[in-house]
Write an enzyme that holds these catalytic residues in place. Structure first.
Site, short mmCIF file in Angstrom:
data_model
loop_
_atom_site.label_atom_id
_atom_site.label_comp_id
_atom_site.label_asym_id
_atom_site.label_seq_id
_atom_site.Cartn_x
_atom_site.Cartn_y
_atom_site.Cartn_z
N ARG A 1 1.51 67.52 -11.51
CA ARG A 1 1.68 68.67 -10.63
C ARG A 1 2.19 68.26 -9.25
O ARG A 1 2.73 69.05 -8.52
CB ARG A 1 0.31 69.35 -10.40
CG ARG A 1 -0.22 70.11 -11.55
CD ARG A 1 -1.68 70.51 -11.30
NE ARG A 1 -1.88 71.37 -10.14
CZ ARG A 1 -1.72 72.68 -10.15
NH1 ARG A 1 -1.35 73.27 -11.25
NH2 ARG A 1 -1.94 73.39 -9.07
N ARG B 1 8.66 62.29 -3.67
CA ARG B 1 10.00 62.52 -3.13
C ARG B 1 10.47 61.37 -2.27
O ARG B 1 9.72 60.88 -1.43
CB ARG B 1 10.01 63.77 -2.26
CG ARG B 1 9.66 65.00 -2.98
CD ARG B 1 10.38 66.18 -2.36
NE ARG B 1 9.87 67.39 -2.99
CZ ARG B 1 8.91 68.13 -2.48
NH1 ARG B 1 8.40 67.84 -1.31
NH2 ARG B 1 8.50 69.19 -3.12
N ARG C 1 -14.70 72.94 -14.24
CA ARG C 1 -15.15 72.47 -12.94
C ARG C 1 -15.40 73.70 -12.09
O ARG C 1 -14.65 74.67 -12.16
CB ARG C 1 -14.09 71.59 -12.26
CG ARG C 1 -13.87 70.29 -12.94
CD ARG C 1 -15.09 69.40 -12.94
NE ARG C 1 -15.38 68.88 -11.60
CZ ARG C 1 -16.50 68.22 -11.33
NH1 ARG C 1 -17.43 68.04 -12.25
NH2 ARG C 1 -16.70 67.74 -10.11
N ARG D 1 -11.62 69.14 0.32
CA ARG D 1 -10.66 69.57 1.35
C ARG D 1 -11.28 70.58 2.29
O ARG D 1 -12.32 71.17 1.98
CB ARG D 1 -9.37 70.12 0.73
CG ARG D 1 -9.57 71.15 -0.35
CD ARG D 1 -8.24 71.43 -1.08
NE ARG D 1 -8.50 72.18 -2.31
CZ ARG D 1 -7.62 72.41 -3.27
NH1 ARG D 1 -6.38 71.96 -3.17
NH2 ARG D 1 -7.95 73.09 -4.34
N GLU E 1 -14.60 72.54 0.86
CA GLU E 1 -14.59 72.78 -0.59
C GLU E 1 -15.26 71.62 -1.31
O GLU E 1 -14.85 70.47 -1.16
CB GLU E 1 -13.13 72.93 -1.03
CG GLU E 1 -12.95 73.27 -2.48
CD GLU E 1 -11.49 73.59 -2.81
OE1 GLU E 1 -10.75 74.11 -1.94
OE2 GLU E 1 -11.09 73.29 -3.94
N TYR F 1 -5.30 75.82 -17.21
CA TYR F 1 -5.13 75.55 -15.78
C TYR F 1 -3.82 76.20 -15.33
O TYR F 1 -2.80 75.56 -15.17
CB TYR F 1 -5.10 74.03 -15.58
CG TYR F 1 -5.08 73.50 -14.14
CD1 TYR F 1 -5.15 74.32 -13.03
CD2 TYR F 1 -5.01 72.13 -13.92
CE1 TYR F 1 -5.14 73.79 -11.75
CE2 TYR F 1 -4.99 71.59 -12.65
CZ TYR F 1 -5.06 72.43 -11.56
OH TYR F 1 -5.04 71.89 -10.30
N ASP G 1 -1.22 78.31 -12.94
CA ASP G 1 -0.86 78.74 -11.59
C ASP G 1 -0.69 80.26 -11.64
O ASP G 1 -0.47 80.84 -12.70
CB ASP G 1 0.44 78.09 -11.15
CG ASP G 1 0.24 76.64 -10.70
OD1 ASP G 1 -0.88 76.33 -10.26
OD2 ASP G 1 1.18 75.84 -10.79
N1 UDP Z 1 -4.31 65.08 -5.97
C1 UDP Z 1 -4.62 63.88 -5.37
N2 UDP Z 1 -4.66 63.80 -4.01
C2 UDP Z 1 -4.42 64.86 -3.23
C3 UDP Z 1 -4.09 66.10 -3.84
C4 UDP Z 1 -4.07 66.18 -5.21
O1 UDP Z 1 -4.85 62.90 -6.04
O2 UDP Z 1 -4.49 64.72 -2.00
C5 UDP Z 1 -4.27 65.15 -7.45
C6 UDP Z 1 -5.63 65.43 -8.06
O3 UDP Z 1 -5.71 64.70 -9.26
C7 UDP Z 1 -5.57 66.90 -8.35
C8 UDP Z 1 -4.12 67.12 -8.73
O4 UDP Z 1 -3.42 66.19 -7.88
O5 UDP Z 1 -6.44 67.24 -9.41
C9 UDP Z 1 -3.62 68.52 -8.51
O6 UDP Z 1 -3.88 68.90 -7.18
P1 UDP Z 1 -3.56 70.32 -6.61
O7 UDP Z 1 -3.84 70.26 -5.16
O8 UDP Z 1 -2.21 70.72 -7.06
O9 UDP Z 1 -4.64 71.21 -7.34
P2 UDP Z 1 -5.16 72.67 -6.99
O10 UDP Z 1 -4.50 73.10 -5.72
O11 UDP Z 1 -4.82 73.49 -8.19
O12 UDP Z 1 -6.61 72.49 -6.80
#
Ligand code: UDP
Length: 367
Positions: free
Chosen positions: A172, A176, A249, A280, A300, A348, A350
């Protein structure tokens, strides 16, 4: 009791889109939800003039023009672009992984230097075919970034070591070799001005919605009043967990109103070390460029789901995938009932994908 063509169980995005389309197609439809409000997990609530994302941050992004135009009927979207910052023990890094991240991590300046550094770390790790999230991450960005920005965060979020998680989760996240801090590769992105709740309310305009109403508690009665049921709750719960429960989760938020205009300077800061207990902090006002005098933040915390908790993320690993297939086989025998959405399909999803799927189901169903 009145009779309807469709009873939609769950007023989240899947249910709201289906209900809207059913009404448009001339069907009679009623929506019920056991929560006291509509909008499922995209629900936003106004606090101090700020739309607070009660069930976690939702940033709309899509490559699908049809879906973008679709949501555009119900809300005006602003120009918000997600660019979270990672905080690793007080060191700040740009996300997604891009030239700013590589420069801060290694001091490299050009894309070529960054590429070489990643290739070298990949080679040292000796991974050819990534079998799990750890191997996938290292082969994408190398060990340094894995250790500081992925490992701790992922283990906190999923409550399992990265070696036991499927590789696809990390895909996901874009990597870049440019200075683009936009977290998503999507063509279209933004936040509905005024909040998601208003958007969903507009979808449900003119449709009877009953809140605080639990389908599973009186299902005989509900089934008797509708020709078809669109069920967007958890599929395992529908079958009374007969085959065991699917793992989710869950997420817990500690939300605070602070008497200051700016707490962290960004909507999303990820705490990527293993020691900080939360994953976060969301500062909600920045989703809508708020200029209020106060601010609202949510820490969170991720946790394993247990009965009674809100399910958030399906754990799409092999074990749960197999169990889901067994539930799906049961679901197919329920002729009157259509299962949809993140909980109904244990996926999962979006937001844009949920809408895309709902519109697809509408095309098949509402003929
Ligand atoms: N991830 C990570 N570090 C970060 C942000 C995301 O390792 O700082 C990884 C982590 O495995 C996570 C996945 O990327 O489960 C997807 O994150 P995303 O933020 O896209 O998930 P969501 O916003 O759906 O919670």
């Amino acid at each position: 009791m009145e009779h309807v063509d469709y009873l939609v169980v769950g007023a989240g995005l899947f249910g709201a889109v289906f209900a809207h389309e059913a009404k448009k197609a001339g069907k009679s439809v009623m929506v019920i939800d056991r929560r006291p409000q509509v909008a499922g997990n995209v629900y936003t609530e106004e606090v101090e003039g700020i739309n607070v994302h009660k069930y976690g941050a939702h940033i709309f992004h899509t490559n699908n023009k049809e879906v973008w135009d679709y949501v555009g009927q119900f809300a005006e979207f602003n120009r918000y672009t997600n660019s979270p910052v990672a905080n690793y023990h007080g060191e700040l890094y740009s996300l997604p992984f891009n030239m700013y991240t590589f420069n801060k991590m290694w001091g490299v300046v050009t894309p070529k230097e960054a590429e070489e550094r990643i290739a070298q770390q990949r080679e040292e790790a000796g991974i050819t075919e990534p079998k799990n999230l750890e191997e996938q991450a290292i082969s994408l960005v190398g060990t340094d970034i894995y250790e500081k920005l992925i490992k701790g965060y992922t283990q906190k979020q999923w409550g399992r070591p990265c070696t036991e998680l499927p590789a696809f989760i990390i895909k996901r996240l874009p990597v870049r070799l440019t200075f683009d801090n936009n977290y998503f590769n999507a063509l279209y992105q933004g936040i509905p001005m005024g909040g998601y709740t208003k958007m969903v309310e507009r979808m449900l305009d003119g449709i009877e919605v009953r809140l605080d109403t639990d389908y599973l508690k009186d299902r005989e009665q509900w089934n008797a009043m509708a020709d078809r049921i669109v069920y967007t709750g958890a599929i395992d719960e529908y079958f009374d967990f007969a085959l065991g429960n699917l793992e989710f989760r869950s997420v817990r938020f500690e939300t605070e109103v602070l008497d200051m205009p700016n707490f962290q300077g960004n909507a999303v800061i990820n705490y990527t070390d293993a020691e900080t207990p939360y994953t976060r902090i969301i500062e909600h006002k920045f989703f809508e460029f708020g200029t209020q005098e106060k601010t609202v933040i949510s820490r969170e915390y991720s946790s394993e789901w247990k009965p009674g908790d809100e399910p958030y993320y399906p754990v799409n690993d092999e074990k749960n995938g197999t169990l889901y297939e067994q539930y799906r086989a049961l679901a197919e025998k329920e002729e009157k009932v259509l299962f949809g959405g993140r909980l109904g399909e244990y996926k999962y999803y979006d937001m844009d994908k949920v809408i895309e799927r709902a519109l697809e189901v509408c095309r098949e169903e509402l003929v």
